[in-house]
Design an enzyme around this catalytic site. Structure first.
Site, PDB file in Angstrom:
ATOM      1  N   PRO A 155     -12.956  -1.153  26.823  1.00 10.18           N
ATOM      2  CA  PRO A 155     -12.900  -2.456  27.490  1.00 10.18           C
ATOM      3  C   PRO A 155     -13.781  -2.519  28.730  1.00 10.18           C
ATOM      4  CG  PRO A 155     -10.718  -1.864  26.736  1.00 10.18           C
ATOM      5  CD  PRO A 155     -11.604  -0.670  26.465  1.00 10.18           C
ATOM      6  N   GLU A 156     -13.820  -1.442  29.516  1.00 15.64           N
ATOM      7  CA  GLU A 156     -14.741  -1.341  30.645  1.00 15.64           C
ATOM      8  C   GLU A 156     -15.244   0.089  30.778  1.00 15.64           C
ATOM      9  OE1 GLU A 156     -12.748  -5.149  31.822  1.00 15.64           O
ATOM     10  OE2 GLU A 156     -11.926  -3.207  31.272  1.00 15.64           O
ATOM     11  N   THR A 157     -16.479   0.209  31.262  1.00 16.42           N
ATOM     12  CA  THR A 157     -17.058   1.501  31.623  1.00 16.42           C
ATOM     13  C   THR A 157     -17.526   1.408  33.065  1.00 16.42           C
ATOM     14  OG1 THR A 157     -17.748   2.022  29.363  1.00 16.42           O
ATOM     15  CG2 THR A 157     -18.901   3.165  31.144  1.00 16.42           C
TER      16      THR A 157
END
Length: 299
Positions: A44-46
């Site tokens: 979902p996020e990095t």
């Protein structure tokens, strides 16, 4: 070759909670390469560390499709990896994000990192018109009568704006069948990143689901930024018990996706005003990998 880690945040169990990508050495990466690597990791996020030193770490956050100003679960994952890599031993550490500076606190047991806490940005809130109940309910696939009238329907942010929709019961929450196109349109109209539905489980315990299709995340498993904003909103509205100037609570999220996690929140209060929001939890390393940079055209 760029080394990255995949970390499960807001859980002690790899594969549960919310997955985040972490790149500790991204100083040489261009924005286009960060976008490409975030899409490759598919979390979902990095989070990318672009500079480190002097008790400060500069970071950028990317979903698989775009950059966002802040991400709570990726911040938690980053804290774990900084500690495990020997870059952080519990001293004062501050992240520089597009949303502002975020101090981190490390809790260790017998020398092993056990929890990471972040102080989020001072909360901002704005009311949502009650006339939106019917449309929000339609977008979530429920009857408007299942929206809780005694809890705040509002937009709030401690780094990333969400629209908070209170429901009567966690069973209603579990049964949501959102129309993602409708949710995305509402997010655009309300100028928020997600629609965050929540339901009470006790005096200071809540279940939640977070939908952010416009950010490339149909449903976010466990959301630290929105969890902090929700508890700040509830405390500000007098919906949480306050003892010694603090309101504490827990949010359970991810069960609908089979990846349960827990977000712990402490809200510092001065009278009826929120002074600070602290969000904490556990994290566990899932795996590590490498990504090969492609040569730029002309080189």
């Amino acid at each position: 070759m760029i080394v990255y880690s995949e970390v499960s945040a807001f859980t002690q169990t790899p594969g549960q909670g919310n997955r985040a990508g972490v790149v500790l050495d991204a100083a040489a990466l261009s924005e286009a390469e960060m976008r490409e690597l975030a899409a490759f990791v598919g979390a979902p996020e990095t989070v990318f560390v672009t500079r480190m030193g002097g008790g400060r770490v500069r970071v950028r956050y990317f979903t698989p499709t775009q950059e966002v100003e802040f991400c709570g679960h990726a911040t938690l994952a980053l804290g774990l990896m900084l500690a495990q890599a020997g870059h952080w031993h519990g001293e004062t550490l501050e992240l520089e994000t597009l949303a502002g500076r975020v101090p981190l606190r490390l809790v260790s047991e017998a020398g092993v990192p056990s929890q990471i806490w972040m102080r989020q940005q001072r909360p901002q809130t704005r009311p949502l018109p009650l006339s939106l109940r019917a449309e929000l309910a339609e977008a979530l696939g429920i009857d408007s009568r299942t929206i809780h009238r005694g809890l705040p329907l509002a937009a709030a942010s401690t780094g990333l704006w969400s629209a908070f929709v209170p429901l009567l019961d966690p069973l209603i929450l579990d049964a949501l069948e959102p129309d993602f196109a409708h949710v995305e349109a509402l997010c655009g109209a309300l100028e928020v990143g997600s629609v965050y539905a929540y339901a009470p489980m006790g005096v200071n315990r809540f279940a939640a689901r977070d939908f952010a299709p416009g950010l490339g995340i149909p449903e976010d498993p466990v959301t630290g930024s929105a969890g902090g904003a929700l508890m700040a909103l509830l405390a500000q509205e007098g919906r949480l018990p306050v003892r010694a100037g603090r309101a504490c609570g827990v949010i359970y999220q991810g069960h609908a996706l089979g990846t349960p996690g827990e977000v712990e929140v402490e809200v510092e209060m001065l009278g009826n005003s929120v002074v600070a929001v602290h969000v904490g939890g556990c994290a566990a390393l899932e795996r590590e990998g490498t990504w090969t940079r492609q040569p730029e055209p002309g080189r």
